[in-house]
Scaffold this motif. Sequence first.
Motif, mmCIF file in Angstrom:
data_model
loop_
_atom_site.group_PDB
_atom_site.id
_atom_site.type_symbol
_atom_site.label_atom_id
_atom_site.label_comp_id
_atom_site.label_asym_id
_atom_site.label_seq_id
_atom_site.Cartn_x
_atom_site.Cartn_y
_atom_site.Cartn_z
ATOM 1 N N PRO A 197 7.712 11.629 36.466
ATOM 2 C CA PRO A 197 7.370 12.473 35.319
ATOM 3 C C PRO A 197 5.863 12.722 35.237
ATOM 4 O O PRO A 197 5.053 11.867 35.613
ATOM 5 C CB PRO A 197 7.856 11.648 34.115
ATOM 6 C CG PRO A 197 8.924 10.764 34.669
ATOM 7 C CD PRO A 197 8.476 10.437 36.065
ATOM 8 N N GLN A 198 5.502 13.918 34.776
ATOM 9 C CA GLN A 198 4.116 14.332 34.580
ATOM 10 C C GLN A 198 3.300 14.338 35.869
ATOM 11 O O GLN A 198 2.091 14.151 35.848
ATOM 12 C CB GLN A 198 3.431 13.443 33.536
ATOM 13 C CG GLN A 198 3.973 13.652 32.122
ATOM 14 C CD GLN A 198 3.213 12.850 31.093
ATOM 15 O OE1 GLN A 198 3.448 11.659 30.931
ATOM 16 N NE2 GLN A 198 2.309 13.503 30.388
ATOM 17 N N TYR A 258 7.695 17.150 31.918
ATOM 18 C CA TYR A 258 8.396 15.879 31.710
ATOM 19 C C TYR A 258 9.753 15.879 32.421
ATOM 20 O O TYR A 258 10.799 15.935 31.796
ATOM 21 C CB TYR A 258 8.570 15.612 30.224
ATOM 22 C CG TYR A 258 7.269 15.372 29.506
ATOM 23 C CD1 TYR A 258 6.418 14.354 29.931
ATOM 24 C CD2 TYR A 258 6.885 16.160 28.433
ATOM 25 C CE1 TYR A 258 5.222 14.126 29.287
ATOM 26 C CE2 TYR A 258 5.687 15.935 27.786
ATOM 27 C CZ TYR A 258 4.854 14.920 28.216
ATOM 28 O OH TYR A 258 3.670 14.703 27.580
ATOM 29 N N PHE A 259 9.709 15.841 33.729
ATOM 30 C CA PHE A 259 10.932 15.664 34.501
ATOM 31 C C PHE A 259 10.600 14.783 35.697
ATOM 32 O O PHE A 259 9.448 14.661 36.105
ATOM 33 C CB PHE A 259 11.513 17.003 34.977
ATOM 34 C CG PHE A 259 10.667 17.719 36.001
ATOM 35 C CD1 PHE A 259 10.769 17.426 37.362
ATOM 36 C CD2 PHE A 259 9.773 18.717 35.617
ATOM 37 C CE1 PHE A 259 9.989 18.082 38.310
ATOM 38 C CE2 PHE A 259 8.988 19.377 36.554
ATOM 39 C CZ PHE A 259 9.101 19.063 37.902
ATOM 40 N N GLU A 260 11.612 14.144 36.236
ATOM 41 C CA GLU A 260 11.474 13.464 37.509
ATOM 42 C C GLU A 260 12.447 14.119 38.469
ATOM 43 O O GLU A 260 13.483 14.659 38.051
ATOM 44 C CB GLU A 260 11.740 11.963 37.377
ATOM 45 C CG GLU A 260 13.099 11.594 36.820
ATOM 46 C CD GLU A 260 13.323 10.096 36.735
ATOM 47 O OE1 GLU A 260 12.528 9.332 37.327
ATOM 48 O OE2 GLU A 260 14.308 9.685 36.079
ATOM 49 N N TYR A 293 15.699 14.974 33.343
ATOM 50 C CA TYR A 293 14.730 15.224 32.278
ATOM 51 C C TYR A 293 14.660 14.015 31.368
ATOM 52 O O TYR A 293 15.659 13.585 30.803
ATOM 53 C CB TYR A 293 15.108 16.473 31.485
ATOM 54 C CG TYR A 293 14.980 17.734 32.293
ATOM 55 C CD1 TYR A 293 13.759 18.387 32.418
ATOM 56 C CD2 TYR A 293 16.062 18.244 32.993
ATOM 57 C CE1 TYR A 293 13.631 19.526 33.190
ATOM 58 C CE2 TYR A 293 15.947 19.387 33.775
ATOM 59 C CZ TYR A 293 14.725 20.021 33.863
ATOM 60 O OH TYR A 293 14.599 21.146 34.636
#
Length: 351
Positions: free
Chosen positions: A83-84, A103-105, A192
């Motif tokens: 994330p980020q 904001y996701f991986e 997410y």
Amino acid sequence: MVDITPYVAQSGASTEPIARARVAAELGMACREVGFVQIRGHGIAPAVLAGLAGAIDAYFGQPLETKRRDRAPPQINRGYAPPQSESLSLSLGLESASRLNDYFEAFNVGTAATEFPQLALPAEVYAENLWPQSGAGFDGARFRAAVSAYFSEAGRVARTLCRIFADALHVPPDTFAAVTDHSVDVLRMINYALPEGLDVQDETPTGMGAHTDYGIVTVLWADLVPGLQVLGGDGVWHDVMPAPGAMLVNLGDLTARWTNDRWRSTLHRVRPPVVDGKVQRRRSAAYFHDGNFDALIKTLPSCVGADGSAYPPITIGAHLAAKLAGSRAGIANTAAGEEAERVLAAEQAAG
């Protein structure tokens, strides 16, 4: 919603041309007016989709420090992205390069150079996959098998869509196939979630920033959870909810260039809903069918403007490199040209 069954399954000889013409007309209208469409009749078995969902759950359910071991350098579009660590808006030069705040991986796999031993393909573009290792309840072999099965099926659907595109544009059937025989294809599995401790009262979390997709066409599987939004021609963000059993499809910038914007590469973003201070869980898997890195993309003759206006020719490799340098390396894409202007105009219309 378009049912592409006539292009997937053999119909009766007397009805197939008529049925295919109807599908091409329907899909062509969606490409002109929206750029996003849902498809049925894609032929991906429910078991394959269930296997993909299970693989996504198993991988992202691991501790962050475990997943970080699968991270690749920004120039390699493979492996884990925490994330980020990215900002999709930078692919069009639309944000400060200091804001890597989506904001996701994600976990990426793609086409590797070793699949085409007869060609001298660049290793950084056709990178080998970084398959995660087994451990602590995670079965790496099972993950690889499930993801590979879906990758194959999503690729089949993407190639089928390109065949329909050719019919819709009234160009030779192999127009797209001729530039996709060693296509740079990537499957991006996305989860997410907000980092622990972030106070969502202080900001509106961005699951994925506003962007257009980079390549030819994207085939998207997604949870039946709100979050995906498409910017319409009316300048309003519209929520998109996939229908059960359907796949979402959207055009990329290369197709917009081919058609001189007669077909739309639509601006979209993800804003997962926040419930009780936490982002509602949402998963998706985007298969990007981007074409051969060395193919030269020029506006189709039938789409050149009456005044001769057209996109300048560009190789797929150069186009993708500029886009990925923005989203993954934090370098604002200053060469987006007409694409950036189109997106900025759309954002201004949306207020």
